[in-house]
Design a protein around this motif. Structure first.
Motif, PDB file in Angstrom:
ATOM      1  N   LEU A 169      27.790  20.390  30.241  1.00 37.54           N
ATOM      2  CA  LEU A 169      27.727  20.893  31.774  1.00 37.54           C
ATOM      3  C   LEU A 169      26.370  20.972  32.220  1.00 37.54           C
ATOM      4  O   LEU A 169      25.629  21.484  31.531  1.00 37.54           O
ATOM      5  CB  LEU A 169      28.288  22.173  31.830  1.00 37.54           C
ATOM      6  N   ASP A 170      26.127  20.673  33.574  1.00 37.25           N
ATOM      7  CA  ASP A 170      24.745  20.431  33.798  1.00 37.25           C
ATOM      8  C   ASP A 170      24.604  20.980  35.160  1.00 37.25           C
ATOM      9  O   ASP A 170      25.558  21.122  36.077  1.00 37.25           O
ATOM     10  CB  ASP A 170      24.293  19.039  34.090  1.00 37.25           C
ATOM     11  N   PHE A 171      23.388  21.167  35.751  1.00 30.71           N
ATOM     12  CA  PHE A 171      23.183  21.549  37.307  1.00 30.71           C
ATOM     13  C   PHE A 171      22.263  20.517  37.975  1.00 30.71           C
ATOM     14  O   PHE A 171      21.728  19.489  37.373  1.00 30.71           O
ATOM     15  CB  PHE A 171      22.166  22.756  37.328  1.00 30.71           C
ATOM     16  N   GLU A 172      22.308  20.569  39.273  1.00 36.04           N
ATOM     17  CA  GLU A 172      21.454  19.840  39.855  1.00 36.04           C
ATOM     18  C   GLU A 172      20.730  20.396  41.173  1.00 36.04           C
ATOM     19  O   GLU A 172      21.300  21.067  42.048  1.00 36.04           O
ATOM     20  CB  GLU A 172      22.364  18.703  40.429  1.00 36.04           C
ATOM     21  N   LEU A 173      19.495  20.255  41.149  1.00 40.35           N
ATOM     22  CA  LEU A 173      18.542  20.904  42.255  1.00 40.35           C
ATOM     23  C   LEU A 173      18.614  19.825  43.296  1.00 40.35           C
ATOM     24  O   LEU A 173      17.964  18.869  43.486  1.00 40.35           O
ATOM     25  CB  LEU A 173      17.129  21.296  41.609  1.00 40.35           C
ATOM     26  N   GLU A 174      19.065  20.541  44.551  1.00 45.48           N
ATOM     27  CA  GLU A 174      19.119  19.722  46.004  1.00 45.48           C
ATOM     28  C   GLU A 174      18.566  20.309  46.987  1.00 45.48           C
ATOM     29  O   GLU A 174      18.955  21.692  47.027  1.00 45.48           O
ATOM     30  CB  GLU A 174      20.455  19.222  46.059  1.00 45.48           C
ATOM     31  N   PHE A 175      17.872  19.804  47.751  1.00 50.14           N
ATOM     32  CA  PHE A 175      17.976  20.228  49.259  1.00 50.14           C
ATOM     33  C   PHE A 175      19.108  19.904  50.081  1.00 50.14           C
ATOM     34  O   PHE A 175      19.746  18.898  49.867  1.00 50.14           O
ATOM     35  CB  PHE A 175      16.942  19.483  49.733  1.00 50.14           C
ATOM     36  N   GLY A 176      19.290  20.773  51.209  1.00 57.89           N
ATOM     37  CA  GLY A 176      20.521  20.326  51.827  1.00 57.89           C
ATOM     38  C   GLY A 176      20.265  20.760  53.271  1.00 57.89           C
ATOM     39  O   GLY A 176      19.343  21.499  53.521  1.00 57.89           O
ATOM     40  N   PHE A 201      21.051  23.569  47.546  1.00 55.28           N
ATOM     41  CA  PHE A 201      22.434  23.301  46.933  1.00 55.28           C
ATOM     42  C   PHE A 201      22.568  22.835  45.305  1.00 55.28           C
ATOM     43  O   PHE A 201      21.493  22.135  44.686  1.00 55.28           O
ATOM     44  CB  PHE A 201      22.854  21.629  47.383  1.00 55.28           C
ATOM     45  N   ASN A 202      23.603  23.580  44.437  1.00 60.45           N
ATOM     46  CA  ASN A 202      23.532  23.234  43.188  1.00 60.45           C
ATOM     47  C   ASN A 202      24.698  22.503  42.895  1.00 60.45           C
ATOM     48  O   ASN A 202      25.769  23.137  43.232  1.00 60.45           O
ATOM     49  CB  ASN A 202      23.471  24.369  42.417  1.00 60.45           C
ATOM     50  N   ASP A 203      24.671  21.166  42.596  1.00 58.77           N
ATOM     51  CA  ASP A 203      25.764  20.343  42.553  1.00 58.77           C
ATOM     52  C   ASP A 203      26.110  20.162  40.929  1.00 58.77           C
ATOM     53  O   ASP A 203      25.644  19.396  40.279  1.00 58.77           O
ATOM     54  CB  ASP A 203      25.419  18.848  42.948  1.00 58.77           C
ATOM     55  N   LEU A 307      23.618  22.769  29.629  1.00 61.20           N
ATOM     56  CA  LEU A 307      23.596  24.068  29.502  1.00 61.20           C
ATOM     57  C   LEU A 307      24.472  24.797  28.510  1.00 61.20           C
ATOM     58  O   LEU A 307      25.247  24.045  27.650  1.00 61.20           O
ATOM     59  CB  LEU A 307      24.357  24.406  31.016  1.00 61.20           C
ATOM     60  N   LYS A 308      24.321  26.212  28.173  1.00 59.99           N
ATOM     61  CA  LYS A 308      25.312  26.664  27.314  1.00 59.99           C
ATOM     62  C   LYS A 308      25.869  27.809  28.111  1.00 59.99           C
ATOM     63  O   LYS A 308      25.299  28.474  29.138  1.00 59.99           O
ATOM     64  CB  LYS A 308      24.243  27.143  26.223  1.00 59.99           C
ATOM     65  N   PRO A 309      26.976  28.275  27.523  1.00 56.10           N
ATOM     66  CA  PRO A 309      27.776  29.509  28.295  1.00 56.10           C
ATOM     67  C   PRO A 309      26.844  30.857  28.175  1.00 56.10           C
ATOM     68  O   PRO A 309      26.140  31.078  27.350  1.00 56.10           O
ATOM     69  CB  PRO A 309      29.069  29.667  27.288  1.00 56.10           C
ATOM     70  N   GLY A 310      26.577  31.407  29.336  1.00 50.74           N
ATOM     71  CA  GLY A 310      25.744  32.436  29.468  1.00 50.74           C
ATOM     72  C   GLY A 310      24.389  32.293  30.096  1.00 50.74           C
ATOM     73  O   GLY A 310      23.602  32.895  30.594  1.00 50.74           O
ATOM     74  N   ASP A 311      24.134  30.729  30.260  1.00 46.70           N
ATOM     75  CA  ASP A 311      22.853  30.556  30.831  1.00 46.70           C
ATOM     76  C   ASP A 311      22.619  30.880  32.197  1.00 46.70           C
ATOM     77  O   ASP A 311      23.741  30.778  33.174  1.00 46.70           O
ATOM     78  CB  ASP A 311      22.511  28.874  30.904  1.00 46.70           C
ATOM     79  N   VAL A 312      21.545  31.300  32.699  1.00 48.24           N
ATOM     80  CA  VAL A 312      21.423  31.690  34.281  1.00 48.24           C
ATOM     81  C   VAL A 312      20.330  30.501  34.639  1.00 48.24           C
ATOM     82  O   VAL A 312      19.326  30.289  34.298  1.00 48.24           O
ATOM     83  CB  VAL A 312      20.775  33.087  34.221  1.00 48.24           C
TER      84      VAL A 312
END
Length: 333
Positions: A169-176, A201-203, A307-312
Motif C-alpha cells: 500500500l502506498d500514498f500519493e502527494l497531489e495538488f488539486g 489529495f492523497n490518492d 506503508l505498514k499498518p499503523g503508519d501516519v
C-alpha cells in the motif's frame, strides 16, 4: 478563505471557514442565522458555495468580520471533525502532471512486476522490448486522466482502511483544484476563471494490484478503488487567496520522517491545460475535482518503500495545510 465541511457532535455535515489562524471553525449557516435570522441557500454546503461563487464568498466574508458577535457559531478546531471539503464531489478526474514522478514510478513499477517472475532480469528485458510500463508518448501530447471513485472520498483525520487484497500500500502527494463556474469548451486562457479553490489529495494506491491490472490498458481499477481510498483536505483555499498556485512547496512525511516532495512549479501540465482538455464538448460542473497526479518523490514506490499498518502519513502543501491520516488494517475474524 479556507473553507471546510465539518461535523460537530451528532449533527450532519455543515459548511464552515477556518478563522483565528486556523484554530477555530466558523459555522457559516449558524452565523448567518444569528445575523439575519434565517438560513442561506448559498451557504448550505461548500458545494453550494462553489456553485454560487463570488456572491457566496462575499456573504461569508461579512460573516467572518462579524464572527466575534456570533460566538455560538464558532467551534475550536480540535472539537470538530473535518470531512473532505466537498464530501461527495459530483465528478473527479485525476491527471498525470508531473514528469519526474512518471519516470521514477514507471521504473520502480517494472522492478515490482519483475520481482514476481521466476527470472526478474529476463522480465525486465521483455518489458523493455515490448515498451511495458514506460512513459507513453501520448503523455507529452495531452494531459491524460482517469476517474477516481467519488464515493470513496474521506477527509483529514480519517483512518484509511487497508484493502484486504493488497500487501503493497502506498500514498500519493497531489495538488488539486475544484471547479466553480461551470463551462464547456473552455479555452486555456479563460480556464483559471473556472477554478473555485485548491486542496491536497492523497490518492491511496495498492501497488501490487495496480501492477497486475495496468497491462490491460484501461487504467487503474482496484489498485485505487476501495473504501477510504481518496483523501481530500484539510480545507479548500479559495482561488482569490491563491495568487500563484504554481509556486507552492509540497512535502510528504511518514511517522514524522520526510519521504519526499517537490513544488507545484514542476507541473508539466497546469490545471488550465487540464480544464481546457477535459471540457472539450463536455460541460464541467461546479464542485468537480481535478487532481494533479503525484509530485516527483511524492510517494513510496519511487523509493521502493511501502506503508505498514499503523503508519501516519502527512501531506503538506504550502498555503493549504496538512492532510493527516493513519493507515489501519482491520482485524480478521
Amino acid at each position: 478563505m479556507k473553507l471546510v465541511t465539518f461535523q460537530s457532535g451528532r449533527g450532519g455535515p455543515r459548511s464552515g471557514v477556518l478563522i483565528d489562524g486556523g484554530r477555530k471553525v466558523l459555522d457559516l449557516q449558524a452565523a448567518h442565522r444569528h445575523r439575519y435570522d434565517k438560513r442561506s441557500s448559498m451557504l448550505a454546503s461548500v458545494l453550494a458555495m462553489a456553485a454560487t461563487g463570488d456572491a457566496a464568498l462575499e456573504l461569508a466574508g461579512k460573516l467572518i468580520k462579524g464572527a466575534s458577535r456570533s460566538k455560538s457559531a464558532t467551534h475550536p478546531l480540535a472539537e470538530v471533525k473535518l470531512l473532505a471539503p466537498i464530501p461527495a464531489p459530483p465528478q473527479m478526474r485525476d491527471f498525470l502532471c508531473f514528469e519526474k514522478h512518471l519516470l521514477q514510478a514507471f521504473g520502480a513499477a517494472r522492478k515490482v512486476r519483475a520481482a514476481n517472475s521466476p527470472d526478474p532480469e529476463a522480465a525486465i528485458r521483455e518489458m523493455d522490448a515490448k515498451g511495458i510500463l514506460m512513459v507513453p508518448e501520448v503523455w507529452y501530447e495531452r494531459p491524460i486522466f482517469y476517474h477516481p471513485n467519488r464515493l470513496n472520498v474521506v477527509g483529514t483525520g480519517c483512518d484509511i482502511q487497508w484493502p484486504a487484497f493488497s500487501t503493497l500500500l502506498d500514498f500519493e502527494l497531489e495538488f488539486g483544484c475544484y471547479i466553480g463556474k461551470p463551462g464547456r469548451d473552455i479555452p486555456k486562457s479563460r480556464a483559471r476563471e473556472h477554478i473555485f479553490g485548491y486542496t491536497i489529495f492523497n490518492d491511496v494506491s495498492a501497488r501490487d494490484e495496480q501492477m497486475k491490472e495496468m497491462p490491460g490498458q484501461l487504467g487503474p481499477g482496484k489498485g485505487k478503488d476501495f473504501d477510504t481510498g481518496n483523501v481530500l483536505g484539510p480545507c479548500l483555499v479559495t482561488a482569490d487567496e491563491m495568487t500563484n498556485p504554481y509556486k507552492l512547496k509540497m512535502e510528504a512525511r511518514v511517522n514524522g520522517e520526510r519521504w519526499g516532495g517537490g513544488n507545484t512549479s514542476e507541473m508539466h501540465w497546469k490545471f488550465e491545460d487540464c480544464i481546457a482538455h477535459a471540457s472539450r464538448s463536455e460541460t464541467m460542473v461546479s464542485g468537480e475535482f481535478f487532481g494533479s497526479g503525484t509530485v516527483g518523490t511524492g510517494c513510496g514506490i519511487e523509493q521502493m518503500r511501502f506503508l505498514k499498518p499503523g503508519d501516519v502519513v502527512e501531506l503538506e502543501v504550502e498555503g493549504i495545510g496538512i492532510l493527516r491520516n493513519r493507515f489501519v488494517k482491520p482485524a480478521t475474524a
